[in-house]
Design a protein around this motif. Structure first.
Motif, PDB file in Angstrom:
ATOM      1  N   VAL B 280       1.132  -0.582   0.167  1.00 36.94           N
ATOM      2  CA  VAL B 280       0.390  -0.298  -0.199  1.00 36.94           C
ATOM      3  C   VAL B 280       0.859   1.215  -0.058  1.00 36.94           C
ATOM      4  CG1 VAL B 280      -1.784   1.242   1.268  1.00 36.94           C
ATOM      5  CG2 VAL B 280      -1.669  -1.200   0.508  1.00 36.94           C
ATOM      6  N   PRO B 281       1.456   1.450   0.629  1.00 37.20           N
ATOM      7  CA  PRO B 281       2.269   2.960   1.392  1.00 37.20           C
ATOM      8  C   PRO B 281       3.832   2.843  -0.310  1.00 37.20           C
ATOM      9  CG  PRO B 281       2.851   1.287   2.830  1.00 37.20           C
ATOM     10  CD  PRO B 281       2.221   0.560   2.291  1.00 37.20           C
ATOM     11  N   ALA B 282       4.358   1.759  -0.764  1.00 39.35           N
ATOM     12  CA  ALA B 282       5.280   1.820  -1.480  1.00 39.35           C
ATOM     13  C   ALA B 282       4.263   2.260  -3.419  1.00 39.35           C
ATOM     14  CB  ALA B 282       5.773   0.417  -2.075  1.00 39.35           C
ATOM     15  N   ALA B 283       2.536   1.173  -3.418  1.00 32.45           N
ATOM     16  CA  ALA B 283       1.882   2.170  -4.758  1.00 32.45           C
ATOM     17  C   ALA B 283       1.920   4.285  -4.525  1.00 32.45           C
ATOM     18  CB  ALA B 283       0.681   1.139  -4.225  1.00 32.45           C
ATOM     19  N   LEU B 284       1.853   4.387  -3.455  1.00 31.33           N
ATOM     20  CA  LEU B 284       1.333   6.038  -3.411  1.00 31.33           C
ATOM     21  C   LEU B 284       3.150   6.527  -3.192  1.00 31.33           C
ATOM     22  CD1 LEU B 284      -1.114   5.608   0.033  1.00 31.33           C
ATOM     23  CD2 LEU B 284      -1.336   6.258  -2.659  1.00 31.33           C
ATOM     24  N   ILE B 285       3.996   5.993  -2.626  1.00 27.42           N
ATOM     25  CA  ILE B 285       5.601   5.648  -2.978  1.00 27.42           C
ATOM     26  C   ILE B 285       5.730   6.438  -4.742  1.00 27.42           C
ATOM     27  CG2 ILE B 285       7.852   6.038  -2.706  1.00 27.42           C
ATOM     28  CD1 ILE B 285       6.869   5.127   0.005  1.00 27.42           C
ATOM     29  N   LEU B 286       5.485   5.303  -5.362  1.00 19.44           N
ATOM     30  CA  LEU B 286       5.107   5.251  -6.376  1.00 19.44           C
ATOM     31  C   LEU B 286       4.920   6.702  -7.361  1.00 19.44           C
ATOM     32  CD1 LEU B 286       7.100   3.452  -8.561  1.00 19.44           C
ATOM     33  CD2 LEU B 286       5.009   2.350  -8.684  1.00 19.44           C
ATOM     34  N   ALA B 287       3.434   6.605  -6.791  1.00 20.06           N
ATOM     35  CA  ALA B 287       2.541   7.361  -7.360  1.00 20.06           C
ATOM     36  C   ALA B 287       3.215   8.703  -7.617  1.00 20.06           C
ATOM     37  CB  ALA B 287       1.053   7.319  -6.900  1.00 20.06           C
ATOM     38  N   TRP B 288       3.215   9.347  -6.254  1.00 23.43           N
ATOM     39  CA  TRP B 288       4.025  10.060  -5.733  1.00 23.43           C
ATOM     40  C   TRP B 288       5.010  10.508  -6.621  1.00 23.43           C
ATOM     41  CZ3 TRP B 288       2.914  14.790  -4.904  1.00 23.43           C
ATOM     42  CH2 TRP B 288       4.574  16.173  -4.314  1.00 23.43           C
ATOM     43  N   SER B 289       5.864   9.712  -6.088  1.00 20.34           N
ATOM     44  CA  SER B 289       7.543   9.940  -7.128  1.00 20.34           C
ATOM     45  C   SER B 289       6.726  10.152  -8.663  1.00 20.34           C
ATOM     46  CB  SER B 289       8.434   8.718  -7.111  1.00 20.34           C
ATOM     47  OG  SER B 289       8.676   8.381  -5.531  1.00 20.34           O
ATOM     48  N   LEU B 290       6.138   9.864  -9.799  1.00 17.09           N
ATOM     49  CA  LEU B 290       6.395   9.510 -10.992  1.00 17.09           C
ATOM     50  C   LEU B 290       5.338  10.667 -11.084  1.00 17.09           C
ATOM     51  CD1 LEU B 290       4.723   6.514 -11.531  1.00 17.09           C
ATOM     52  CD2 LEU B 290       7.410   6.938 -12.484  1.00 17.09           C
ATOM     53  N   LEU B 291       4.565  11.097 -10.301  1.00 18.02           N
ATOM     54  CA  LEU B 291       4.028  12.489 -10.739  1.00 18.02           C
ATOM     55  C   LEU B 291       4.741  14.001 -10.874  1.00 18.02           C
ATOM     56  CD1 LEU B 291       0.130  11.551  -9.519  1.00 18.02           C
ATOM     57  CD2 LEU B 291       1.637  12.103 -11.449  1.00 18.02           C
ATOM     58  N   SER B 292       6.139  13.478  -9.311  1.00 14.68           N
ATOM     59  CA  SER B 292       6.235  14.682  -8.903  1.00 14.68           C
ATOM     60  C   SER B 292       7.322  14.617  -9.599  1.00 14.68           C
ATOM     61  CB  SER B 292       6.604  14.474  -7.431  1.00 14.68           C
ATOM     62  OG  SER B 292       7.590  13.739  -6.851  1.00 14.68           O
ATOM     63  N   SER B 293       8.069  14.239 -10.046  1.00 12.62           N
ATOM     64  CA  SER B 293       9.113  13.889 -10.943  1.00 12.62           C
ATOM     65  C   SER B 293       9.251  15.857 -11.909  1.00 12.62           C
ATOM     66  CB  SER B 293       9.882  12.655 -11.685  1.00 12.62           C
ATOM     67  OG  SER B 293       8.428  12.548 -12.574  1.00 12.62           O
ATOM     68  N   GLY B 294       8.651  15.155 -11.965  1.00 11.82           N
ATOM     69  CA  GLY B 294       8.470  16.969 -13.177  1.00 11.82           C
ATOM     70  C   GLY B 294       8.412  18.560 -12.551  1.00 11.82           C
ATOM     71  N   LEU B 295       7.732  17.991 -11.420  1.00 11.33           N
ATOM     72  CA  LEU B 295       8.159  19.669 -10.817  1.00 11.33           C
ATOM     73  C   LEU B 295       8.863  20.001 -10.636  1.00 11.33           C
ATOM     74  CD1 LEU B 295       5.666  18.402  -7.991  1.00 11.33           C
ATOM     75  CD2 LEU B 295       4.826  19.942 -10.244  1.00 11.33           C
ATOM     76  N   ARG B 296       9.748  21.375  -9.564  1.00 18.65           N
ATOM     77  CA  ARG B 296      10.745  21.887  -9.602  1.00 18.65           C
ATOM     78  C   ARG B 296      11.928  21.269  -9.345  1.00 18.65           C
ATOM     79  NH1 ARG B 296      11.533  27.385  -6.754  1.00 18.65           N
ATOM     80  NH2 ARG B 296      13.692  25.850  -6.800  1.00 18.65           N
ATOM     81  N   PRO B 297      12.974  21.140  -8.869  1.00 22.17           N
ATOM     82  CA  PRO B 297      14.044  20.282  -8.666  1.00 22.17           C
ATOM     83  C   PRO B 297      14.225  21.529  -7.075  1.00 22.17           C
ATOM     84  CG  PRO B 297      15.694  21.806 -10.426  1.00 22.17           C
ATOM     85  CD  PRO B 297      14.010  21.999 -10.043  1.00 22.17           C
ATOM     86  N   ALA B 298      14.906  20.566  -6.352  1.00 15.97           N
ATOM     87  CA  ALA B 298      15.387  21.274  -4.448  1.00 15.97           C
ATOM     88  C   ALA B 298      16.143  22.352  -5.419  1.00 15.97           C
ATOM     89  CB  ALA B 298      15.688  20.367  -4.383  1.00 15.97           C
ATOM     90  N   ASP B 299      16.196  23.624  -4.108  1.00 15.30           N
ATOM     91  CA  ASP B 299      17.532  24.603  -4.489  1.00 15.30           C
ATOM     92  C   ASP B 299      18.682  23.902  -3.400  1.00 15.30           C
ATOM     93  OD1 ASP B 299      15.184  25.738  -5.660  1.00 15.30           O
ATOM     94  OD2 ASP B 299      15.211  27.490  -3.413  1.00 15.30           O
ATOM     95  N   GLU B 300      19.600  24.383  -4.363  1.00 16.61           N
ATOM     96  CA  GLU B 300      21.512  24.427  -4.115  1.00 16.61           C
ATOM     97  C   GLU B 300      21.434  24.209  -2.542  1.00 16.61           C
ATOM     98  OE1 GLU B 300      25.199  25.206  -5.623  1.00 16.61           O
ATOM     99  OE2 GLU B 300      24.195  24.939  -7.150  1.00 16.61           O
ATOM    100  N   GLY B 301      21.410  23.568  -2.255  1.00 21.55           N
ATOM    101  CA  GLY B 301      22.038  23.674  -0.396  1.00 21.55           C
ATOM    102  C   GLY B 301      21.229  23.345   0.120  1.00 21.55           C
ATOM    103  N   SER B 302      19.962  23.092  -0.155  1.00 21.17           N
ATOM    104  CA  SER B 302      18.531  23.567   0.769  1.00 21.17           C
ATOM    105  C   SER B 302      18.806  21.191   0.710  1.00 21.17           C
ATOM    106  CB  SER B 302      17.654  23.275   0.311  1.00 21.17           C
ATOM    107  OG  SER B 302      17.267  22.780  -0.943  1.00 21.17           O
ATOM    108  N   HIS B 303      17.663  20.400   1.603  1.00 16.85           N
ATOM    109  CA  HIS B 303      17.636  19.672   1.927  1.00 16.85           C
ATOM    110  C   HIS B 303      17.636  18.637   0.851  1.00 16.85           C
ATOM    111  CE1 HIS B 303      15.435  15.447   3.467  1.00 16.85           C
ATOM    112  NE2 HIS B 303      16.229  16.165   4.557  1.00 16.85           N
ATOM    113  N   THR B 304      17.251  17.802  -0.040  1.00 20.67           N
ATOM    114  CA  THR B 304      17.602  16.734  -1.236  1.00 20.67           C
ATOM    115  C   THR B 304      16.934  16.142  -1.275  1.00 20.67           C
ATOM    116  OG1 THR B 304      18.713  16.770  -3.072  1.00 20.67           O
ATOM    117  CG2 THR B 304      19.279  15.830  -1.244  1.00 20.67           C
ATOM    118  N   TYR B 305      16.145  15.612  -2.217  1.00 16.76           N
ATOM    119  CA  TYR B 305      15.229  14.262  -2.367  1.00 16.76           C
ATOM    120  C   TYR B 305      15.576  13.112  -2.071  1.00 16.76           C
ATOM    121  CZ  TYR B 305      12.468  18.222  -3.949  1.00 16.76           C
ATOM    122  OH  TYR B 305      12.220  19.814  -4.361  1.00 16.76           O
ATOM    123  N   VAL B 306      14.924  11.974  -1.449  1.00 13.48           N
ATOM    124  CA  VAL B 306      15.687  11.083  -1.231  1.00 13.48           C
ATOM    125  C   VAL B 306      15.684  10.455  -3.192  1.00 13.48           C
ATOM    126  CG1 VAL B 306      15.586   9.267  -0.071  1.00 13.48           C
ATOM    127  CG2 VAL B 306      15.551  11.222   0.957  1.00 13.48           C
TER     128      VAL B 306
END
Lengths: 113, 427
Positions: B280-306
């Motif tokens: 269940v959580p794995a499916a949600l993570i997959l969905a979020w990861s796919l959909l959010s990949s088109g969003l703006r990237p993290a700023d330099e020096g800030s907490h980056t994505y895992v």
């Protein structure tokens, strides 16, 4: 018995520390006349809210030219849907005299051509 | 607003057959699960690209209430309202915590800076596919993080019409207070845990701590509930709590992987059941990861994505991160006392370790691993920041499970000492 004492000590320490933090903060609040601190900042936000129309692009700068500071992030959250940008072009410029956004008096102006 | 949360919460408690035993567990459970169900529902709407608005939000509460009525039994809500002396310090601690958090200046903690912006944007556009999230020129440092807390804020905005930082902190504080009732109910019939759990407000440190909007303690409580659900064969509770955790913070992601590996190694007979729960959580993570990949990237020096690549790339950082946390956490100003008590409690447990102790120690160990793994995936400058000025957040994460692990045994010993011999109690 030892376990009871440990649990009692835990409860006393918890209550003492949380009471200390709470009292410190409530007194801090009282000193500011029960206004939502920092009220200097609130006043500035209210000014910007009147002056800058929704969807206008706003750039926040300080003497170092820094953008994306905590100050800018706070304004960004408070003044949405104004668009705070990290690079130009911008319709409005907010200038901070330094990075201390609580004490400092920031100013704002329309961006030049 | 409260009525909508309670309607949804009634549905969750009834649907999952949580069977609260105390008044605190009933009220806390209904409120806690109601608010979190609404946030999860909002996140699901966003993932499904259904426009967010008041009708779609209320529909989620209504659907859950109807589902709850379908499984409703009168006995499920028959609880004991007898107050316990040990609830007094907890109530006082909650009041102190709320007073502290509400009176602390709104100076730019996560709640005022990140979540308020994200929530306003979600309500304004009805979706996260909007320029605030996609335009790299806009100020929005962490657009790809999961959105559970922003959804919680957005629900509040839609239902109450305000994003005032102080009111939101109060709402968040009530959620944490409710969580104490939920966890208390899981501990029954061990009464002393309440006093032990009252340690938690120590973590509400002088900047308002968890009440200023940190998701850290909430994540710890969700993982505690998930592990309890897995242990007690309540897969729906476990899956739901893990789904919430996965959409709350990315720190839950390596935890899920580590939990799967630990199941394969230590509980092979539970592999199928655990895999179904983790799906269940794995499916949600997959969905979020796919959909959010088109969003703006993290700023330099800030907490980056895992990402898996960053976790593997950060393997070399492990010795440095462990040494940094170790050196910071022994300092009294950085929660050294908390770690000292936890370590002492575990040493006491080690003299008489049970299988259940092993389960909770494993859970705490997985959380430590997950948190540190996320730190190793960061850039060197951020690792320095995270292990120094943010070191207390590690304590926020692991506090609920470690307190449960240690406090549960203390409570058992207390019961043992305070009870009559079995022969004397027999009829």
């Amino acid at each position: 018995m030892k376990l009871r004492l440990v649990a009692l000590a835990a409860a006393i320490l918890t209550l003492t520390s949380s009471a200390y933090f709470a009292a410190k903060q409530v007194l801090h609040w009282k000193r500011r006349g029960w206004k939502a601190p920092p009220h200097e900042f609130d006043g500035f936000v209210a000014e910007l809210d009147v002056a800058i129309p929704p969807n206008a692009r706003v750039l926040v700068v300080n003497p170092k030219g820094a953008i994306g500071t905590k100050y800018a992030l706070l304004l960004n959250a408070r003044l949405h849907p104004r668009v705070f940008v990290t690079e130009g072009p911008a319709d409005w410029i907010v200038e901070m005299p330094d990075e201390e956004f609580v004490r400092a008096r920031a100013s704002y102006r329309r961006a030049g051509p | 607003m409260i009525a909508v949360a309670f309607a949804a919460g009634f549905g969750v408690v009834s649907l999952l057959r949580l069977r609260p035993k105390t008044g605190a567990g009933l009220l806390g459970g209904i409120f806690f699960f109601g608010v979190l169900w609404l946030a999860l529902w909002t996140h699901l709407l966003l993932l499904a690209k259904i426009p967010l608005g008041l009708p779609s939000l209320v529909a989620g509460a209504g659907a859950m209430m109807i589902a709850g009525f379908a499984r409703w039994e009168r006995e499920m809500f028959r609880v004991s309202w007898r107050p316990s002396w040990s609830s007094v310090p907890v109530l006082l601690a909650v009041l102190f915590g709320i007073a502290g958090a509400v009176s602390w200046p709104l100076l730019g903690y996560d709640g005022e800076v990140y979540y308020a912006l994200k929530a306003k944007s979600l309500v304004y556009y009805g979706t996260f596919w909007n320029p605030d999230y996609t335009d790299p020129a806009r100020l929005h440092p962490s657009a790809r993080r999961p959105l559970l807390i922003p959804c919680l804020y957005a629900d509040f905005y839609l239902l109450a019409g305000t994003t005032d930082g102080r009111v939101l902190r109060l709402w968040f504080a009530l959620l944490h207070a409710a969580s104490i009732g939920v966890v208390h109910d899981r501990f029954r019939p061990r009464p002393l845990w309440l006093t032990v759990f009252a340690w938690l407000p120590i973590l509400w440190h002088d900047s308002g701590g968890v009440f200023t909007g940190y998701g850290d303690v909430l994540l710890g409580i969700l993982l505690l509930l998930a592990m309890d659900g897995l242990r007690n064969r309540q897969p729906a509770l476990a899956a739901g709590a893990l789904a919430l955790a996965a959409l709350l913070k990315q720190d839950a992601w390596p935890f899920l992987v580590a939990l799967f590996v630990a199941t394969l190694v230590f509980r092979r007979e539970e592999t199928l059941r655990t895999t179904l729960v983790l799906a269940v959580p794995a499916a949600l993570i997959l969905a979020w990861s796919l959909l959010s990949s088109g969003l703006r990237p993290a700023d330099e020096g800030s907490h980056t994505y895992v990402t898996p690549a960053r976790l593997i790339g950060g393997l070399g950082n492990w010795p440095h991160v462990v040494a940094r946390y170790g050196s910071e956490l022994v300092k009294p100003s950085h929660w050294g006392f908390f770690w000292l008590v936890i370590a002492g409690g575990i040493v006491l447990l080690a003299r008489d370790l049970t299988r259940e102790d092993g389960w909770w120690l494993l859970a705490g160990g997985l959380q430590l691993f997950a948190y540190m793994a996320v730190t190793t995936a960061q850039d060197p400058a951020y690792i320095h920041f995270a292990t120094k000025s943010q070191a207390m957040r590690l304590a926020f994460h692991v506090a609920p499970i470690f307190w449960y692990c240690v406090g549960r045994r203390w409570a058992e010993k207390e019961d043992y000492f305070s009870k009559q011999p079995m022969s004397a109690a027999a009829p």
